[in-house]
Scaffold this motif. Sequence first.
Motif, mmCIF file in Angstrom:
data_model
loop_
_atom_site.group_PDB
_atom_site.id
_atom_site.type_symbol
_atom_site.label_atom_id
_atom_site.label_comp_id
_atom_site.label_asym_id
_atom_site.label_seq_id
_atom_site.Cartn_x
_atom_site.Cartn_y
_atom_site.Cartn_z
ATOM 1 N N ALA A 117 26.517 30.422 30.659
ATOM 2 C CA ALA A 117 26.996 29.133 31.175
ATOM 3 C C ALA A 117 26.095 28.631 32.302
ATOM 4 O O ALA A 117 25.907 27.416 32.467
ATOM 5 N N ILE A 125 28.774 26.931 23.893
ATOM 6 C CA ILE A 125 29.114 28.333 24.171
ATOM 7 C C ILE A 125 30.585 28.556 23.818
ATOM 8 O O ILE A 125 31.457 27.833 24.293
ATOM 9 N N VAL A 149 31.505 24.643 27.198
ATOM 10 C CA VAL A 149 32.053 26.000 27.102
ATOM 11 C C VAL A 149 33.559 25.979 26.813
ATOM 12 O O VAL A 149 34.313 25.246 27.452
#
Length: 334
Positions: A117, A125, A149
Amino acid sequence: MKIGWKKSAIVLFSAILLTACGTQNDKKPAGGEANGDSKPSEKTYKIGVTQIVEHPSLNAAFDGFKKAIEESGLKVEYDIQNAQNEPSNNSTIANNLVNSKVDLIFANSTPSAQSVASATKDIPIIFTSVTDPVGAELVSSMDQPGANVTGTIDTHPDAIPNTLKFMKEQLNIKKIGMVFNSGEQNSRAQVDNVKKLASGLGLEIKEAPVASSADVKLATESLVGKVDGLYIISDNTVVSALGSVVSVANENKLPMMAAEFDSVKGGALGAFGFEYFDIGYEAGQMAVKVLKGEKKPSEMPAQLPQNLKLVINQETAKTIGVEVKEDWKAEYSK
């Protein structure tokens, strides 16, 4: 005390290994129709995988992730990298995956997710095996992750309260020892939560922090005579050296509850938990939506485990002299 969460269950096993069963993906295979035919897309996606250490729970999560990808019909290649529980390796792995221009990164653990990250704000992600993604600054909130993310977490709000109540009411434990890596944000968050909830139940927590797996046995031994039970959370360092904890616990007749089922298979007395395969599978389903262009990570809330149940290892119970009570099913299967 009745447990209010309605999907709990109890599973008893002796020398039997449980096989995780993931939920079926109800999506059709990827690819759709192109130029009038129904053949799957020939595009091959590259998925980078970063994992902090080898141990059964994380491995099961990756197996679940791969199963969801396989069932989607997408063609993928994996770039798999493992930090071998060396924090300094995480940044190197993250940079390697970003530089290789993978289409998506699967981050299996909190330290792994934090490193990738920090390394990219562009590559999607998807994480799993993360306990507190907000505290780890991976997402803005569970419902609205923001940025690139999202993923699935490895704790359920009922798991710790159920475990502490079980230890107090069914095992007559008053002082609980916890061995954990204080350098892992994931672990520190769990221990702090346990201490807060334990205080309300009149339970005392004794900490035994470690820096590496080599410290685990000595730290566990330091608790002998000071506690009457152990609670092993989902700490990567400790779980990777679980055999050391089990040997000390069994030798001293200390009931040991864990945070996940693989530790029960490894010798813990029991756990309120879920299958890591399942949360990996659910993360894989999220990755499929990203790769197909159906969703961005910012549009998918971070997910809790979908199934919580109590598992007891009857062989361990016999070894340490704990009677497996029939009414546990009635009390803890609501």
